[in-house]
Scaffold this active site. Structure first.
Site, PDB file in Angstrom:
ATOM      1  N   TYR A 158      -3.949   4.781   4.830  1.00 55.94           N
ATOM      2  CA  TYR A 158      -2.610   4.880   4.217  1.00 55.94           C
ATOM      3  C   TYR A 158      -2.211   6.345   4.075  1.00 55.94           C
ATOM      4  CZ  TYR A 158       1.256   3.840   1.007  1.00 55.94           C
ATOM      5  OH  TYR A 158       2.495   3.738   0.410  1.00 55.94           O
ATOM      6  N   THR A 196       2.291  -3.392  -4.941  1.00 57.36           N
ATOM      7  CA  THR A 196       1.340  -2.855  -5.929  1.00 57.36           C
ATOM      8  C   THR A 196       1.022  -3.834  -7.053  1.00 57.36           C
ATOM      9  OG1 THR A 196       3.250  -1.856  -7.018  1.00 57.36           O
ATOM     10  CG2 THR A 196       1.948  -0.419  -5.588  1.00 57.36           C
TER      11      THR A 196
END
Ligand SMILES: NC(=O)c1ccc[n+]([C@@H]2O[C@H](COP(=O)([O-])OP(=O)(O)OC[C@H]3O[C@@H](n4cnc5c(N)ncnc54)[C@H](O)[C@@H]3O)[C@@H](O)[C@H]2O)c1
Length: 253
Positions: A158, A196
């Protein structure tokens, strides 16, 4: 639906626009007068947002798009032109997260993150530029992350992908400035979103992240959408190649 009209008359395509930061951005751009194309894999959520915006008096179209697929991009741009006649703004927002460190990251996982987060931004940029040229200019808004600027103990692929988006944006900005096509990256901090939610639900994670954030709260998708609106509008007409950090002060320390 037109409130302030800050992007009146513009046509904006938002990838990953069905929810989270992309959904909040599609909503805000439509509220401020843009016709928005919601481009995502999630057809049900995308169509539902299209309906909500349209019923509120805005202009919206859902198109199913896999940002890693060049033929999908051709179809999405054609659908945009068929419905709204041009393209002024692209928000390359679709992204996936992967939290493993270097040794735990498989090659497949690395390739997946790079395909969505980097190849997707490249293909979106490449598909948008010819239409922006025809429109006499445009704004390319690439969603990176604070993880494209600083490291952390996890999320190797990421971090690499978001760093790539940051510098790809600057190279695009320099290449196309003479054609009035601007390109900027946005760097959200910790934001509550579908991406998230599961991680923030782990006991202690939310508190830890808020604790690291000087403004003392989690970011909301609307916080990021406000920056995206600015970059989409003519208010940012002298802004290109820049990094808009929206992180509650996280990376200032
Ligand atoms: N939430 C955060 O804390 C945070 C922080 C920094 C950066 N970001 C970045 O912001 C962007 C939006 O994230 P979010 O938090 O709203 O997450 P999200 O998971 O809610 O949204 C991402 C969207 O992208 C879509 N998507 C995934 N793969 C796709 C593909 N191949 N083709 C088309 N669409 C695809 C998903 O369906 C989803 O709607 C991402 O690029 C993310 O990396 C998020």
């Amino acid at each position: 639906m037109q409130e302030g009209g800050r992007v009146s008359g513009k046509v904006a395509l938002v990838t990953g626009g069905a929810g989270g930061i992309g959904g909040a951005s599609a909503r805000l751009l439509a509220q401020e007068g843009a016709a928005v194309v919601i481009a995502d894999l999630l057809a049900e959520d995308g169509r539902s947002l299209e309906t909500q915006i349209t019923e509120a008096g805005g202009r919206a179209l859902f198109v199913r798009l896999d940002v890693t697929d060049e033929e999908d991009w051709d179809r999405a741009i054609k659908a945009t032109l068929n419905s709204f006649g041009k393209l002024d703004v692209i928000v390359n927002n679709a992204g996936v997260s992967h939290r493993n460190g270097v040794e735990e990251t498989t090659l497949d996982a690395w390739d997946w993150v790079m395909a969505v987060n980097v190849k997707g931004v490249f293909l979106g940029t490449k598909a948008a530029i010819p239409e922006m040229r025809k429109a006499g200019g445009g704004s390319i808004i690439n969603i990176s992350s604070i993880y494209g600027m600083v490291g952390s103990a996890t999320s190797s692929a990421y971090h690499a992908s978001k760093g790539a988006v940051r510098i790809f944006t600057k190279s695009t900005a320099i290449q196309y400035a003479s054609e009035n096509i601007r390109a900027n990256s946005v760097h959200p901090g910790f934001v509550d979103s579908p991406m998230t939610r599961a991680h923030h639900d782990v006991p202690g994670i939310n508190e830890e992240r808020v604790g690291k954030t000087p403004l003392g709260r989690m970011g909301q998708p609307e916080d990021i959408a406000a920056g995206i609106l600015y970059l989409a509008s003519e208010e940012s007409s002298f802004v290109t190649g820049s990094e808009l950090v929206i992180d509650g002060g996280m990376t200032a320390q």
